[in-house]
Every structure is written in C-alpha cells, then in structure tokens.
Write a protein that holds these residues in place. Structure first.
Motif, PDB file in Angstrom:
ATOM      1  N   ASP A  29     -42.994  10.505 -26.028  1.00 15.51           N
ATOM      2  CA  ASP A  29     -43.398  10.203 -24.655  1.00 15.51           C
ATOM      3  C   ASP A  29     -43.684   8.725 -24.477  1.00 15.51           C
ATOM      4  O   ASP A  29     -43.568   8.200 -23.371  1.00 15.51           O
ATOM      5  CB  ASP A  29     -44.641  11.020 -24.282  1.00 15.51           C
ATOM      6  CG  ASP A  29     -44.373  12.515 -24.321  1.00 15.51           C
ATOM      7  OD1 ASP A  29     -44.108  13.090 -23.257  1.00 15.51           O
ATOM      8  OD2 ASP A  29     -44.413  13.096 -25.411  1.00 15.51           O
ATOM      9  N   ALA A  80     -45.114  18.738 -21.993  1.00 16.54           N
ATOM     10  CA  ALA A  80     -44.329  17.775 -22.749  1.00 16.54           C
ATOM     11  C   ALA A  80     -43.186  17.250 -21.878  1.00 16.54           C
ATOM     12  O   ALA A  80     -42.908  17.795 -20.803  1.00 16.54           O
ATOM     13  CB  ALA A  80     -43.780  18.421 -24.020  1.00 16.54           C
ATOM     14  N   THR A  81     -42.508  16.215 -22.345  1.00 17.97           N
ATOM     15  CA  THR A  81     -41.500  15.548 -21.525  1.00 17.97           C
ATOM     16  C   THR A  81     -40.396  16.499 -21.088  1.00 17.97           C
ATOM     17  O   THR A  81     -40.047  16.565 -19.901  1.00 17.97           O
ATOM     18  CB  THR A  81     -40.898  14.366 -22.299  1.00 17.97           C
ATOM     19  OG1 THR A  81     -41.941  13.445 -22.618  1.00 17.97           O
ATOM     20  CG2 THR A  81     -39.849  13.640 -21.468  1.00 17.97           C
ATOM     21  N   LYS A  97     -47.543  15.998 -27.039  1.00 16.72           N
ATOM     22  CA  LYS A  97     -46.914  14.696 -26.786  1.00 16.72           C
ATOM     23  C   LYS A  97     -46.877  13.880 -28.058  1.00 16.72           C
ATOM     24  O   LYS A  97     -47.736  14.007 -28.934  1.00 16.72           O
ATOM     25  CB  LYS A  97     -47.646  13.950 -25.670  1.00 16.72           C
ATOM     26  CG  LYS A  97     -47.577  14.684 -24.327  1.00 16.72           C
ATOM     27  CD  LYS A  97     -48.356  13.983 -23.263  1.00 16.72           C
ATOM     28  CE  LYS A  97     -48.317  14.768 -21.965  1.00 16.72           C
ATOM     29  NZ  LYS A  97     -48.979  16.068 -22.073  1.00 16.72           N
ATOM     30  N   ILE A 115     -51.368   8.684 -19.486  1.00 15.61           N
ATOM     31  CA  ILE A 115     -50.826   8.562 -20.844  1.00 15.61           C
ATOM     32  C   ILE A 115     -50.782   7.102 -21.275  1.00 15.61           C
ATOM     33  O   ILE A 115     -51.109   6.760 -22.419  1.00 15.61           O
ATOM     34  CB  ILE A 115     -49.428   9.195 -20.909  1.00 15.61           C
ATOM     35  CG1 ILE A 115     -49.518  10.710 -20.691  1.00 15.61           C
ATOM     36  CG2 ILE A 115     -48.754   8.900 -22.242  1.00 15.61           C
ATOM     37  CD1 ILE A 115     -48.176  11.402 -20.625  1.00 15.61           C
ATOM     38  N   LEU A 164     -43.275   3.519 -21.766  1.00 10.95           N
ATOM     39  CA  LEU A 164     -43.249   4.935 -21.418  1.00 10.95           C
ATOM     40  C   LEU A 164     -41.815   5.439 -21.351  1.00 10.95           C
ATOM     41  O   LEU A 164     -40.919   4.731 -20.886  1.00 10.95           O
ATOM     42  CB  LEU A 164     -43.934   5.159 -20.070  1.00 10.95           C
ATOM     43  CG  LEU A 164     -45.446   4.920 -20.015  1.00 10.95           C
ATOM     44  CD1 LEU A 164     -45.954   5.106 -18.595  1.00 10.95           C
ATOM     45  CD2 LEU A 164     -46.189   5.855 -20.950  1.00 10.95           C
ATOM     46  N   ASN A 165     -41.623   6.650 -21.820  1.00 17.48           N
ATOM     47  CA  ASN A 165     -40.289   7.256 -21.798  1.00 17.48           C
ATOM     48  C   ASN A 165     -40.091   7.987 -20.479  1.00 17.48           C
ATOM     49  O   ASN A 165     -40.615   9.083 -20.271  1.00 17.48           O
ATOM     50  CB  ASN A 165     -40.131   8.223 -22.971  1.00 17.48           C
ATOM     51  CG  ASN A 165     -38.737   8.820 -23.041  1.00 17.48           C
ATOM     52  OD1 ASN A 165     -37.851   8.461 -22.269  1.00 17.48           O
ATOM     53  ND2 ASN A 165     -38.526   9.722 -23.975  1.00 17.48           N
ATOM     54  N   ASN A 166     -39.342   7.367 -19.567  1.00 16.78           N
ATOM     55  CA  ASN A 166     -39.047   7.978 -18.274  1.00 16.78           C
ATOM     56  C   ASN A 166     -37.612   8.490 -18.178  1.00 16.78           C
ATOM     57  O   ASN A 166     -37.177   8.900 -17.094  1.00 16.78           O
ATOM     58  CB  ASN A 166     -39.302   6.970 -17.148  1.00 16.78           C
ATOM     59  CG  ASN A 166     -40.761   6.578 -17.042  1.00 16.78           C
ATOM     60  OD1 ASN A 166     -41.631   7.433 -17.086  1.00 16.78           O
ATOM     61  ND2 ASN A 166     -41.038   5.287 -16.934  1.00 16.78           N
ATOM     62  N   GLN A 226     -48.238   9.740 -15.924  1.00 14.39           N
ATOM     63  CA  GLN A 226     -47.730   8.615 -16.684  1.00 14.39           C
ATOM     64  C   GLN A 226     -48.788   7.529 -16.830  1.00 14.39           C
ATOM     65  O   GLN A 226     -48.913   6.909 -17.905  1.00 14.39           O
ATOM     66  CB  GLN A 226     -46.473   8.053 -16.012  1.00 14.39           C
ATOM     67  CG  GLN A 226     -45.293   9.021 -15.942  1.00 14.39           C
ATOM     68  CD  GLN A 226     -44.810   9.456 -17.302  1.00 14.39           C
ATOM     69  OE1 GLN A 226     -45.317  10.435 -17.860  1.00 14.39           O
ATOM     70  NE2 GLN A 226     -43.839   8.742 -17.842  1.00 14.39           N
TER      71      GLN A 226
END
Length: 484
Positions: free
Chosen positions: A281, A32-33, A395, A347, A295-297, A344
C-alpha cells in the motif's frame, strides 16, 4: 407464591448504532488495496452518477475544482423547470444502463445451443490445481489391476492425509471394503509405487524407507539407521549410532545428510496453496539522502461525479423524486470519494510517524527495530488507537529491506542498560545471527546466548531465548552438534 405470566416492561437504554455511511467509511479504511478496488468497482455499477477517470485524463485537483463550481452554481430556488420529453428519456436511459445492462442484453438475444457450448467450454477451461487424490487416481487408472485391487487402491487414496500418510490400518480398510486382507496389502504396495515417492506410508519412518527402496538404496547405511536406529536418529545421537553400526562418525554424518534430502511429507506439495499476492500500500524509499513516502494508487480507481447528472441538477431540468434520487446518489458518490481520500491520508500520516520512530530500521535493518505501540502512533497522529488498528489491517509497506506488514513495526521490547528500548524482533534477529556463527562442533547453549546478549546490554531470561529459538525454527544444542 409469586404470580407467573407475561408482562410488558418499558425501559430506556443507550446503544451505539453505526450509520450505513460510517460502516462504509470503516470498511474502506480497513480494506486492503485489492479489496478496496473490488468495492469501488461494485459501487460504480450501483451508482449511475459515478464515473471512473482515465489514467491520463483529468486530474483529481481539477475535478475537485469543478465539483466546487457545480455546488456554487446549483440554484437554491425551489422554482424548478418542467422536464421535457427528451430530458426525461435521457435520464431514464442513463439510469437503465447502469441497473439493467446485463438483463437487457440477455432479453434482447436468443440463447442458442452454440451459446451453451461456448459457455460450457469457458467453465471447462478454468485452470485449477490438481489435488493429490486426482494425481494418484490418474496413475492408478494406468496400472494393470484386478477389480478388487483397484477398489482397494481407490479406498486407500481416499484415506490419505495432507502429508500423504495413511490414516487407517490395512486390516480396518479391508474390513470397511469387505476385501480380503491379501488384496488390500497388494493395493497398498501399488499405492507406494506411485508418484510422489513415499506416498501411502503409515508413518514417517515407513515413508523414508520407501523412498530409499524405490531408488534402490535400501541396503545403505542411511536405510539401516532409519530401520534399526530410528529413535537414536531422532535424538541426533551420532556417536551411539556410529558404535551400533560399527561405522565412523563421518560416515554416519554423511548418511544423515542423505536422509535429510528425502521428503518427509510427499503429499504436502499437492495441498491447497494459500499464498496470496501482496500489493504494498505504501513504498518508503531513499532518494538523495531524503526518505520519501509513495502511496500506491495504481489499483484504486479514480472517480468523479458524472457531468451529465451535474448539469441536470445545476440547470434545474429535473424535479421531484427524480431530483431527490440523483442528489442522493451524488451525495453517496462524494462520500465514497471523501472516504477514499481520508483513507489514503490516514495511511500516509501513520507511515510518516512509523518512519520517524523506526528510522534506524529503514537505514540499517531489522537489528535496529525499536518497540512501538499503536497508542504511541495514535497520539502523534491525533486519532483513536482503534483507527490506527483498522488503518494498518491487511496492509503492507515496501522498504529497502523487503515488504513487511504494517503490524510488523508494532512490537513489545526490552530495556537495555543504556536506557534504549530493544524490539523483540531485533532480539530474534540477534539470536539467529549468533547461532549462525557458532562452532558446529560446540554449539552454544541458551545460557551462553544469554551471556552474549548481555554483552550488548540486552538482558533477557534463558527461557525467553529458548522460546525465541523455537519460534525461529532453530534446533536445541544437542541436535545442532556436528562431529568433526
């Protein structure tokens, strides 16, 4: 008789052995993130050639260009330059900073008593939730009790379950503590007087009566129903309760509503909190009639290879084992960055396919959710089904209708008369809507719900409706009936 003894037998077999880098790649894909962030931070501490880019610093594209230039400019010749004293000191110092930073700090300072006090104060300041037992013991310490009563209360507090009910009879508790039964009974009365109301009861019936007694409502119709007609209450037999209590149906319904305000498990609020922070995510949102995937970076550190080490490799200032060590660390760092980028991208591609397949869900909500399998997504993305399973594990995806697990979108379903597949989650949503709009005086039976669903071209069995109704926490027909 066969000869017995030890023998050596040689045989050839095939087995799958995952390389360390492949294990790391799968771990990154499945994490997970927040877990991925922790793993990256650990790698930053272990690999001296890795650096974290600042948020407003060099872009990843620019860094990739610099990496390519460094690879192209690295000399292929085996003719290496000898290390100068200054270069060797610089390399040793950089490596030492990453591997022995904390040990150097500890060895260069004297650990005084003041340091010990500050350290203890730090640990004492850690915030933790108060348990049910701690909450009750603090109250018991403030009560005026004899030593025997205090011992009995402490023992009973230790015998409570997560709901706050006693798991042992008073006679057994008296036997275990070798206290008189009368003293144990007084200890039980003290326990029932503590907060939260209803604590220390032997069962649910006792718990509800205790709460009414503490609020001076033990002579009300609600208390009479719990005390004398508890079985009828459990079966929701309102007419029978009204007849036996010589009350009107409206009065019984009002009393049941009063009972519903009581806490059936007063100790549950002190149980361990297993809630966790959910960081999506991926975010799917609509902008100007176009769906966008973001996308969550934010929680993933941006990495690069340290320019200092790259310069040493490119200029040929290090040789032998030192150069091989640095090259190995650089290769490991680049593999980590490539694994993160591949994660990434995977996903994002899976989210794109989910968006295409479940577009009606994103537009209209749960009622339009369609059946979907991981194999379908795997075929369109071009990866194995197990890769999809790992990529969506732990996620979450943020949608206009809320935050959902990726697994939420993979459900079995049923075939409608028009040939359209309907997800079981969509059917559950329809069942909940149908029952929420029913007449409380004449609640719908499971068979009637089946007929209503059939009108929408959804044909399922009555036992399936009953199963979904129970999963939704909806009571049976007789327990939903409200008399006017």
């Amino acid at each position: 008789m066969a000869h017995q003894g030890l023998q050596q037998v040689q045989k050839q077999t095939q087995s799958l052995v995952l390389a360390p880098q492949l294990r790391q790649s799968l771990k990154i894909l499945q994490a997970a993130t927040l877990e991925l962030r922790n793993s990256i931070l650990e790698e930053l501490q272990q690999n001296p050639t890795l650096e974290e880019l600042p948020v407003d610093g060099i872009s990843i594209e620019q860094q990739a260009s610099e990496d390519k230039e460094t690879n192209d400019s690295e000399p292929a010749s085996t003719d290496e330059m000898q290390l100068s004293e200054e270069d060797y000191s610089k390399l040793s110092q950089l490596d030492e900073d990453y591997r022995e930073y904390y040990t150097q700090e500890a060895s260069n300072s004297q650990f005084t008593s003041e340091d010990a006090q500050r350290r203890q104060h730090f640990f004492d300041s850690l915030v933790s939730e108060t348990s049910l037992q701690e909450h009750l013991l603090r109250q018991a310490d403030l009560c005026d009790l004899t030593p025997q009563q205090k011992e009995g209360v402490d023992y009973l507090i230790g015998s409570l379950d997560d709901r706050g009910f006693l798991t042992i009879s008073l006679s057994d508790a008296a036997l275990m503590t070798q206290l008189p039964l009368g003293e144990m009974q007084k200890a039980a009365d003290v326990l029932k007087s503590l907060d939260p109301p209803g604590i220390g009861a032997k069962d649910l019936q006792d718990c509800l009566l205790t709460q009414l007694k503490l609020t001076e409502r033990d002579d009300t119709l609600a208390a009479e129903i719990i005390r004398d007609h508890y079985e009828l209450l459990l079966r929701h037999r309102i007419p029978d309760i009204a007849r036996k209590t010589s009350s009107k149906i409206e009065e019984v319904q009002f009393a049941i509503e009063e009972i519903a305000t009581l806490d059936p498990a007063p100790g549950s609020k002190f149980s361990d909190d297993n809630n966790r922070i959910v960081v999506p995510d991926v975010t799917v949102e609509k902008s100007d009639d176009t769906w966008q995937i973001i996308l969550n970076n934010d929680y993933i550190p941006r990495l690069r290879i340290s320019p200092a080490y790259k310069e040493m490799i490119a200029t040929g200032k290090i040789i032998g084992k030192d150069k091989e060590y640095i090259r190995e660390k650089i290769r490991a760092g680049r593999f980590l960055m490539n694994s993160i980028e591949q994660r990434q991208q995977t996903i994002e591609r899976i989210t794109e396919e989910i968006l295409k397949f479940q577009l009606d869900f994103f537009e209209y909500g749960v009622s339009k959710l369609r059946p979907l399998t991981m194999n379908q997504i795997a075929q369109t993305v071009g990866v194995h089904e197990t890769t999809v399973s790992r990529a969506i594990a732990n996620k979450f995806i943020e949608t206009p209708h809320g935050v959902f697990e990726f697994k939420y979108f993979f459900t079995p379903g049923y075939q409608g008369k028009d040939g359209q597949a309907v997800s079981n989650k969509s059917i559950k949503d329809r069942i909940a809507n149908i029952i929420s709009n029913e007449n409380p005086a004449k609640p719908l039976s499971d068979q009637e719900v089946v007929k209503i669903l059939a009108q929408d071209d959804v044909k399922i069995a009555r036992r399936t409706v009953a199963k979904y109704r129970e999963e939704l926490g909806i009571l049976p027909t007789n327990l939903r009936r409200r008399f006017q």
